[in-house]
Design a protein around this motif. Structure first.
Motif, PDB file in Angstrom:
ATOM      1  N   ASP A 184       0.855  -1.146  -0.148  1.00 44.71           N
ATOM      2  CA  ASP A 184       0.046  -0.135  -0.055  1.00 44.71           C
ATOM      3  C   ASP A 184       0.989   1.022  -0.018  1.00 44.71           C
ATOM      4  N   ILE A 185       2.126   1.056   0.017  1.00 44.74           N
ATOM      5  CA  ILE A 185       3.058   2.322  -0.084  1.00 44.74           C
ATOM      6  C   ILE A 185       3.655   2.543  -1.287  1.00 44.74           C
ATOM      7  N   GLY A 186       3.893   3.496  -1.724  1.00 47.40           N
ATOM      8  CA  GLY A 186       4.719   3.907  -3.014  1.00 47.40           C
ATOM      9  C   GLY A 186       6.074   4.185  -2.561  1.00 47.40           C
ATOM     10  N   LEU A 187       6.876   3.705  -3.607  1.00 45.26           N
ATOM     11  CA  LEU A 187       8.374   3.667  -3.474  1.00 45.26           C
ATOM     12  C   LEU A 187       8.847   5.184  -3.355  1.00 45.26           C
ATOM     13  N   ARG A 188       8.372   6.122  -4.418  1.00 46.93           N
ATOM     14  CA  ARG A 188       8.990   7.165  -4.581  1.00 46.93           C
ATOM     15  C   ARG A 188       8.838   8.250  -3.567  1.00 46.93           C
ATOM     16  N   ALA A 189       7.480   7.838  -2.528  1.00 45.34           N
ATOM     17  CA  ALA A 189       7.317   8.827  -1.366  1.00 45.34           C
ATOM     18  C   ALA A 189       7.716   8.349  -0.326  1.00 45.34           C
ATOM     19  N   SER A 190       8.042   7.006  -0.024  1.00 39.99           N
ATOM     20  CA  SER A 190       8.586   6.561   1.206  1.00 39.99           C
ATOM     21  C   SER A 190       9.927   6.244   1.178  1.00 39.99           C
ATOM     22  N   LEU A 191      10.405   5.762   0.098  1.00 43.98           N
ATOM     23  CA  LEU A 191      11.991   5.622  -0.239  1.00 43.98           C
ATOM     24  C   LEU A 191      12.627   6.418  -1.325  1.00 43.98           C
ATOM     25  N   PRO A 192      12.464   7.784  -1.269  1.00 41.66           N
ATOM     26  CA  PRO A 192      12.887   8.386  -2.547  1.00 41.66           C
ATOM     27  C   PRO A 192      14.177   8.311  -3.012  1.00 41.66           C
ATOM     28  N   ALA A 193      15.109   8.181  -1.950  1.00 40.04           N
ATOM     29  CA  ALA A 193      16.506   7.865  -2.449  1.00 40.04           C
ATOM     30  C   ALA A 193      16.790   6.416  -3.350  1.00 40.04           C
ATOM     31  N   LEU A 194      15.842   5.627  -2.864  1.00 43.34           N
ATOM     32  CA  LEU A 194      15.893   4.181  -3.588  1.00 43.34           C
ATOM     33  C   LEU A 194      15.401   4.342  -4.969  1.00 43.34           C
ATOM     34  N   ALA A 195      14.259   5.010  -5.120  1.00 37.49           N
ATOM     35  CA  ALA A 195      13.659   5.583  -6.349  1.00 37.49           C
ATOM     36  C   ALA A 195      14.717   6.158  -7.179  1.00 37.49           C
ATOM     37  N   ALA A 196      15.448   7.260  -6.912  1.00 40.50           N
ATOM     38  CA  ALA A 196      16.301   7.848  -7.244  1.00 40.50           C
ATOM     39  C   ALA A 196      17.560   6.921  -7.750  1.00 40.50           C
ATOM     40  N   ARG A 197      17.969   6.225  -7.004  1.00 41.06           N
ATOM     41  CA  ARG A 197      18.961   5.278  -7.374  1.00 41.06           C
ATOM     42  C   ARG A 197      18.705   4.294  -8.630  1.00 41.06           C
ATOM     43  N   PRO A 420       1.487   4.764  -4.286  1.00 41.28           N
ATOM     44  CA  PRO A 420       2.160   5.190  -5.508  1.00 41.28           C
ATOM     45  C   PRO A 420       1.405   6.156  -5.990  1.00 41.28           C
ATOM     46  N   GLY A 421       2.300   7.185  -6.401  1.00 44.29           N
ATOM     47  CA  GLY A 421       1.978   8.474  -6.865  1.00 44.29           C
ATOM     48  C   GLY A 421       1.652   9.693  -6.069  1.00 44.29           C
ATOM     49  N   HIS A 422       2.018   9.384  -4.846  1.00 49.43           N
ATOM     50  CA  HIS A 422       1.459  10.409  -3.618  1.00 49.43           C
ATOM     51  C   HIS A 422       2.421  11.833  -3.946  1.00 49.43           C
ATOM     52  N   ARG A 423       3.642  11.594  -4.086  1.00 40.71           N
ATOM     53  CA  ARG A 423       4.419  12.769  -4.358  1.00 40.71           C
ATOM     54  C   ARG A 423       3.789  13.803  -5.324  1.00 40.71           C
TER      55      ARG A 423
END
Length: 480
Positions: A184-197, A420-423
């Motif tokens: 239920d949790i989006g990667l980009r909002a909860s772990l932005p550094a991982l998404a950026a990597r 997902p898409g929260h930001r």
């Protein structure tokens, strides 16, 4: 001195919400605008603090919401030092948390990135054998990731490492932080550094995670206040010098010429040069529905989790496991999502001959506990704690007869879901905010106390910039 140039009166700012975000915003506004500015803080509750709440348990005033903060982020540590509370900061004991998975207590994998393990060796005793092998084969397997995209943390980790890694390592950690399962949790909002990597071309999840782990350290990750968060709340109220309107829920915030009108449920209206809305997403959407309908529609889509916390004081002769707490894997036959063995985790809560102190957390997004009575929740906490102590090898179970005291704190509108898409949702919702209306709180840039402190500082700075931009012809001026 700060005054409205058109009227000669002092600048007046409203802060709607007296949680940590609202109180920090009020304090930063006081610092920026000086002693003559009027800062009004409104809250529906009779006490300030929001999720930084306290309850009495066996005569002690203890945190019944958030209990600690990450010391590797500077915001909470810096604010505590700034307010003269550095000498009250305590560190946890050396005891480690465990995970209840597959009916056994197991070591919490370390190091991880919010529960995402760095290598297969960490989860050999935790995950299913097939998933251990899947994780070992992650390096070199083509990565299905489109830069700029988003997906749930659970979906990504299940794809690369296997579902049992999600259920038994990632879910327990994220449930404690976000009150949501990782699906239920989006990667980009909860772990932005991982998404950026991943955006930058990391070839696989293993490489991306390992590239983000901090250097090995024995320094504690968390800190707390001896005396609880109530110390911070009281100091913020005092230092902020705001006029506190407690027990005064706000019905609406409306534009009024170059300023704003705040209307409470009782019908009382006050005029302000700017307003900081520091409420949970559903309440924030409701109060600005007329003044900022675009913002309201966007913020209203941020769902929240309904949760509850049960605090137990146990007879001194009850032996608790040698852990700081226990996280529950998805699928376990327990009602609680986590149990904190508070008097084991924090030395200042362990007194000779005193009770054992325990916190049991209930509820996640999509899995509320509103249907359970307080008695049901206490009974479930005792049952789950008994399961934990038996698995740890205790000679006897725990029953209601071992309770010295118990209390229940409910959060019907708890932490926001960072889907997902929260930001992108938040960015879009706040794109056309009317001048002089700003937002802060857990729904925007992170749910932890440090993140809320940081966002509140941004909100206060936005107000100051707004007042300066208005200038002498807009009804306000800045000066000292």
């Amino acid at each position: 001195m700060t005054a409205s140039a058109s009227t000669g009166r002092a600048v007046r700012i409203a802060v709607v919400g007296a949680g940590v975000s609202g109180l920090v915003a009020a304090y930063r506004l006081r610092q920026a605008l000086g002693a003559t500015a009027v800062v009004d803080v409104f809250d529906a509750s009779d006490t300030p603090g929001g999720l930084l709440s306290s309850r009495r348990l066996d005569g002690q005033l203890l945190d019944s919401g958030a209990e600690s903060f990450i010391v590797r982020r500077p915001e909470a540590v810096g604010l505590i030092e700034e307010l003269g509370l550095a000498d009250r900061v305590v560190r946890p004991t050396s005891r480690r948390p465990a995970i209840l998975a597959g009916g056994r207590l197991r070591d919490l994998p370390r190091p991880t990135l919010m529960g995402i393990p760095a290598n297969a060796g960490q989860v050999v005793d935790l995950a299913e054998p097939a998933d251990v092998e899947r994780m070992r084969g992650d390096v070199g397997r083509p990565m299905d990731w489109t830069p700029g995209s988003d997906r749930s943390v659970g979906e990504l980790v299940a794809d690369r490492f296997g579902r049992s890694v999600v259920d038994r390592s990632v879910d327990p950690m994220l449930s404690g932080v976000y009150s949501c399962r990782s699906d239920d949790i989006g990667l980009r909002a909860s772990l932005p550094a991982l998404a950026a990597r991943l955006d930058s071309g990391a070839p696989d999840l293993t490489s991306a995670v390992n590239g983000l782990l901090p250097p090995p350290s024995t320094a504690p990750v968390f800190g707390a206040l001896d005396g609880g968060y109530r110390l911070l709340v009281d100091r913020l109220v005092s230092a902020g010098g705001a006029t506190m309107h407690l027990g005064s829920p706000v019905a609406s915030v409306d534009a009024e010429g170059a300023g704003w009108t705040v209307t409470t449920d009782s019908g009382r209206q006050t005029s302000h040069d700017a307003v900081v809305v520091a409420l949970p997403a559903p309440a924030a959407a409701a109060v600005v529905a007329t003044a900022a309908p675009h913002v309201a529609r966007g913020v209203a889509t941020v769902a929240t989790a309904s949760t509850a916390l049960v605090m137990l004081a146990l007879a001194p002769d009850v032996a608790l496991p040698d852990h700081s707490g226990v996280l529950m894997a998805t699928g376990e036959a327990t009602t609680a999502k986590a149990i904190t063995l508070s008097s084991q985790k924090w030395a200042h809560l362990a007194t000779a001959g005193g009770p054992g102190l325990v916190r049991a957390s209930f509820g996640r997004y999509g899995d509320p506990v509103d249907h359970l009575s307080d008695d049901d929740l206490v009974a479930a906490a005792v049952t789950d704690l008994s399961t934990v102590v038996e698995l740890a090898g205790a000679s006897r179970s725990i029953t209601a007869a071992d309770l010295v005291d118990a209390t229940v704190q409910r959060w019907p509108v708890g932490l926001p879901r960072y889907a997902p898409g929260h930001r992108e949702l938040v960015t879009s919702a706040l794109a056309d905010v009317p001048p002089g209306l700003v937002f802060c709180g857990a729904a925007y840039d992170g749910v932890g106390v440090p993140a809320c402190i940081a966002r509140a500082g941004v909100a206060a700075a936005q107000v100051v910039t707004h007042l300066a931009d208005r200038g002498p012809h807009g009804g306000g001026t800045m000066g000292s």
